[in-house]
Design a protein around this motif. Structure first.
Motif, PDB file in Angstrom:
ATOM      1  N   VAL A   1       0.865  -1.170   0.004  1.00 36.35           N
ATOM      2  CA  VAL A   1       0.118  -0.025  -0.079  1.00 36.35           C
ATOM      3  C   VAL A   1       0.855   1.342   0.088  1.00 36.35           C
ATOM      4  N   ILE A   2       1.941   1.363   0.704  1.00 37.92           N
ATOM      5  CA  ILE A   2       2.956   2.498   0.792  1.00 37.92           C
ATOM      6  C   ILE A   2       3.711   2.682  -0.521  1.00 37.92           C
ATOM      7  N   SER A   3       4.185   1.418  -1.149  1.00 44.59           N
ATOM      8  CA  SER A   3       4.735   1.375  -2.551  1.00 44.59           C
ATOM      9  C   SER A   3       4.443   0.333  -3.092  1.00 44.59           C
ATOM     10  N   SER A   4       3.952   0.464  -4.426  1.00 43.57           N
ATOM     11  CA  SER A   4       3.414  -0.562  -5.000  1.00 43.57           C
ATOM     12  C   SER A   4       4.514  -1.266  -5.848  1.00 43.57           C
ATOM     13  N   THR A   5       6.017  -0.359  -5.987  1.00 45.45           N
ATOM     14  CA  THR A   5       7.041  -0.986  -6.537  1.00 45.45           C
ATOM     15  C   THR A   5       7.580  -2.279  -5.519  1.00 45.45           C
ATOM     16  N   ILE A   6       7.384  -2.097  -4.308  1.00 43.36           N
ATOM     17  CA  ILE A   6       7.897  -3.229  -3.511  1.00 43.36           C
ATOM     18  C   ILE A   6       7.575  -4.549  -4.150  1.00 43.36           C
ATOM     19  N   LYS A   7       6.546  -4.822  -4.752  1.00 38.30           N
ATOM     20  CA  LYS A   7       6.147  -6.197  -5.409  1.00 38.30           C
ATOM     21  C   LYS A   7       6.933  -6.612  -6.499  1.00 38.30           C
ATOM     22  N   GLU A   8       7.690  -5.972  -6.880  1.00 35.49           N
ATOM     23  CA  GLU A   8       8.698  -6.131  -7.888  1.00 35.49           C
ATOM     24  C   GLU A   8       9.844  -6.888  -7.400  1.00 35.49           C
ATOM     25  N   LYS A   9      10.085  -6.662  -6.043  1.00 35.74           N
ATOM     26  CA  LYS A   9      11.369  -7.157  -5.557  1.00 35.74           C
ATOM     27  C   LYS A   9      11.306  -8.538  -5.074  1.00 35.74           C
ATOM     28  N   GLU A  10      12.333  -9.433  -5.356  1.00 32.93           N
ATOM     29  CA  GLU A  10      12.123 -10.854  -4.903  1.00 32.93           C
ATOM     30  C   GLU A  10      12.059 -11.043  -3.386  1.00 32.93           C
ATOM     31  N   ILE A  11      12.390 -10.171  -2.561  1.00 31.92           N
ATOM     32  CA  ILE A  11      12.190 -10.179  -1.106  1.00 31.92           C
ATOM     33  C   ILE A  11      10.650  -9.994  -0.848  1.00 31.92           C
ATOM     34  N   TYR A  12      10.090  -9.428  -1.766  1.00 24.78           N
ATOM     35  CA  TYR A  12       8.320  -9.414  -1.274  1.00 24.78           C
ATOM     36  C   TYR A  12       7.841 -10.751  -1.551  1.00 24.78           C
ATOM     37  N   SER A  13       8.085 -11.351  -2.627  1.00 22.45           N
ATOM     38  CA  SER A  13       7.685 -12.729  -3.291  1.00 22.45           C
ATOM     39  C   SER A  13       8.153 -13.843  -2.159  1.00 22.45           C
ATOM     40  N   LYS A  14       9.056 -13.707  -1.605  1.00 18.12           N
ATOM     41  CA  LYS A  14       9.866 -14.666  -0.424  1.00 18.12           C
ATOM     42  C   LYS A  14       8.840 -14.369   0.876  1.00 18.12           C
ATOM     43  N   MET A  15       8.643 -13.161   1.148  1.00 18.35           N
ATOM     44  CA  MET A  15       7.781 -12.810   2.345  1.00 18.35           C
ATOM     45  C   MET A  15       6.331 -13.165   2.238  1.00 18.35           C
ATOM     46  N   GLN A  16       5.913 -13.138   0.901  1.00 15.35           N
ATOM     47  CA  GLN A  16       4.651 -13.491   0.888  1.00 15.35           C
ATOM     48  C   GLN A  16       4.309 -14.986   0.739  1.00 15.35           C
ATOM     49  N   LYS A  17       5.360 -15.819   0.619  1.00 13.58           N
ATOM     50  CA  LYS A  17       5.171 -17.361   0.845  1.00 13.58           C
ATOM     51  C   LYS A  17       5.357 -17.373   2.256  1.00 13.58           C
ATOM     52  N   LEU A  18       6.131 -16.852   2.765  1.00 13.92           N
ATOM     53  CA  LEU A  18       6.121 -17.028   4.367  1.00 13.92           C
ATOM     54  C   LEU A  18       4.933 -16.704   5.229  1.00 13.92           C
ATOM     55  N   ILE A  19       4.356 -15.465   4.745  1.00 17.94           N
ATOM     56  CA  ILE A  19       3.554 -14.854   5.751  1.00 17.94           C
ATOM     57  C   ILE A  19       1.958 -15.307   5.103  1.00 17.94           C
ATOM     58  N   LEU A  20       1.831 -15.210   4.125  1.00 19.84           N
ATOM     59  CA  LEU A  20       0.351 -15.611   3.462  1.00 19.84           C
ATOM     60  C   LEU A  20       0.291 -16.962   3.139  1.00 19.84           C
ATOM     61  N   GLU A  21       1.330 -17.635   2.736  1.00 18.87           N
ATOM     62  CA  GLU A  21       1.089 -19.126   2.296  1.00 18.87           C
ATOM     63  C   GLU A  21       1.704 -19.851   3.627  1.00 18.87           C
ATOM     64  N   LYS A  22       2.311 -19.292   4.522  1.00 18.24           N
ATOM     65  CA  LYS A  22       3.107 -20.020   5.801  1.00 18.24           C
ATOM     66  C   LYS A  22       4.060 -21.264   5.229  1.00 18.24           C
ATOM     67  N   ASP A  23       4.913 -20.751   4.219  1.00 14.59           N
ATOM     68  CA  ASP A  23       5.922 -21.815   3.669  1.00 14.59           C
ATOM     69  C   ASP A  23       7.062 -21.360   4.220  1.00 14.59           C
ATOM     70  N   LEU A  24       7.725 -22.188   5.072  1.00 12.65           N
ATOM     71  CA  LEU A  24       8.840 -21.761   5.691  1.00 12.65           C
ATOM     72  C   LEU A  24      10.357 -21.922   4.824  1.00 12.65           C
ATOM     73  N   ALA A  25      10.212 -22.486   3.786  1.00 10.80           N
ATOM     74  CA  ALA A  25      11.355 -22.722   2.728  1.00 10.80           C
ATOM     75  C   ALA A  25      12.184 -21.690   2.560  1.00 10.80           C
ATOM     76  N   GLU A  26      11.670 -20.370   2.499  1.00  3.96           N
ATOM     77  CA  GLU A  26      12.480 -19.312   1.988  1.00  3.96           C
ATOM     78  C   GLU A  26      13.008 -18.721   3.390  1.00  3.96           C
ATOM     79  N   LYS A  27      12.625 -18.901   4.695  1.00  5.41           N
ATOM     80  CA  LYS A  27      12.949 -18.306   5.650  1.00  5.41           C
ATOM     81  C   LYS A  27      14.094 -18.038   5.983  1.00  5.41           C
TER      82      LYS A  27
END
Length: 330
Positions: A293-319
């Motif tokens: 919401v603060i910055s839509s460009t954050i979704k373009e970063k790899e760290i966002y995708s990894k955090m999405q898996k961790l937080i929303l999908e509860k996938d610990l593989a990228e922790k």
């Protein structure tokens, strides 16, 4: 060589176990005690903090008691009003906030004073140095430095230097005087803990940066991390509006984009930190969701995708890779 008069504000509230180490580190500086002024302002402690403070000795030592104030930012504002009437004065004068538990290394004041006076013809509005970090387990974390060497930043020309390093780096700051009033910029200025919090001072002209860590401070932890993120975002918006109204011209949007992008990454970092501490899940998730919401460009970063898996999908593989990313130094 002349020495600056140094005023140290220590706001306290139920800090009886942490106050000694801070006061002792100031009083044991390799610096003329005639030029050190300590002001302790206690906000309704009930654990003996105020009584402990009354037992300290020192020529330039002021102890004040104020009613209980839960909001720590408001404590700084209230304390700044007291400091206004206790300033030591003189050509060279610097002020700083230290929190109970923080320590100054023995050469802190001498180093800062020398740098400040050497560059005084530039009219510096602040001196910033690196800080080591006290961790919860008692260990000390050595941060990577923001810049490769000591430097002077012209705030009117190199404004992006205030934002390109992000919010995650903790620093120590001294200024000629404390900011007063209830504007959020003043709260940010007086706290003086995170590098990116200085970003709004684009008209300050000069900042002196010292690469050497001269203090060891505690990691800033906030009671409500989401509220802190929103607070900073609101400050971004407010500053841009203030600039436009004052100067009658549009603020540099590139600057705001960088500031918001860094704040969005800060939100991811806080979300991960809360995850590490096993905080309430809603708090973890909220900090993650606010980033885009603060910055839509954050979704373009790899760290966002990894955090999405961790937080929303509860996938610990990228922790582990996420931890490595947020541990990287500048």
């Amino acid at each position: 060589m002349a020495e600056a008069k140094i005023q140290i504000l220590i706001p306290t509230c139920n800090s009886v176990n942490d106050l000694d180490i801070t006061v002792e580190s100031i009083q044991e500086q390799n610096y003329d005690p005639e030029n050190i002024y300590i002001t302790i302002v206690d906000f309704g402690s009930n654990d003996g903090t105020y009584e402990k403070a009354l037992g300290y000795n020192g020529k330039h030592l002021g102890i004040y008691s104020r009613p209980f104030q839960k909001n720590w930012r408001q404590r700084l504002t209230d304390a700044a009003r007291i400091i206004e009437f206790t300033r030591p004065g003189g050509m060279y004068c610097l002020s700083a906030v230290m929190y109970p538990g923080d320590i100054m290394y023995s050469d802190c004041l001498q180093t800062i004073s020398d740098k400040y006076i050497e560059s005084f013809q530039l009219h510096p509005s602040m001196v910033v140095c690196e800080s080591d970090i006290f961790l919860d387990n008692g260990e000390i974390e050595k941060q990577g430095s923001l810049f490769a060497e000591d430097c002077v930043i012209d705030g009117s020309r190199e404004i992006n230097k205030y934002v390109e390093r992000g919010y995650r780096h903790q620093i120590f700051q001294m200024t000629p005087e404390f900011a007063r009033g209830r504007r959020k910029e003043n709260y940010e200025m007086n706290e003086g803990r995170s590098w990116n919090k200085l970003f709004w001072r684009n008209e300050e002209r000069m900042t002196l940066y010292i690469q050497k860590p001269l203090v060891c401070t505690r990691r800033m932890i906030y009671e409500d991390e989401l509220q802190e993120i929103l607070y900073r975002w609101d400050a971004h918006i407010h500053i841009v509006r203030w600039y436009t109204n004052k100067y009658g011209q549009v603020f540099d949007n590139r600057f705001l984009d960088v500031a918001n992008a860094n704040l969005a990454e800060y939100a991811l970092w806080r979300s991960f930190s809360l995850h590490q501490k096993k905080a309430q899940w809603k708090e973890i998730e909220d900090c993650f969701l606010i980033s885009e919401v603060i910055s839509s460009t954050i979704k373009e970063k790899e760290i966002y995708s990894k955090m999405q898996k961790l937080i929303l999908e509860k996938d610990l593989a990228e922790k582990s890779s996420i931890k490595q990313y947020f541990s990287k130094q500048y």
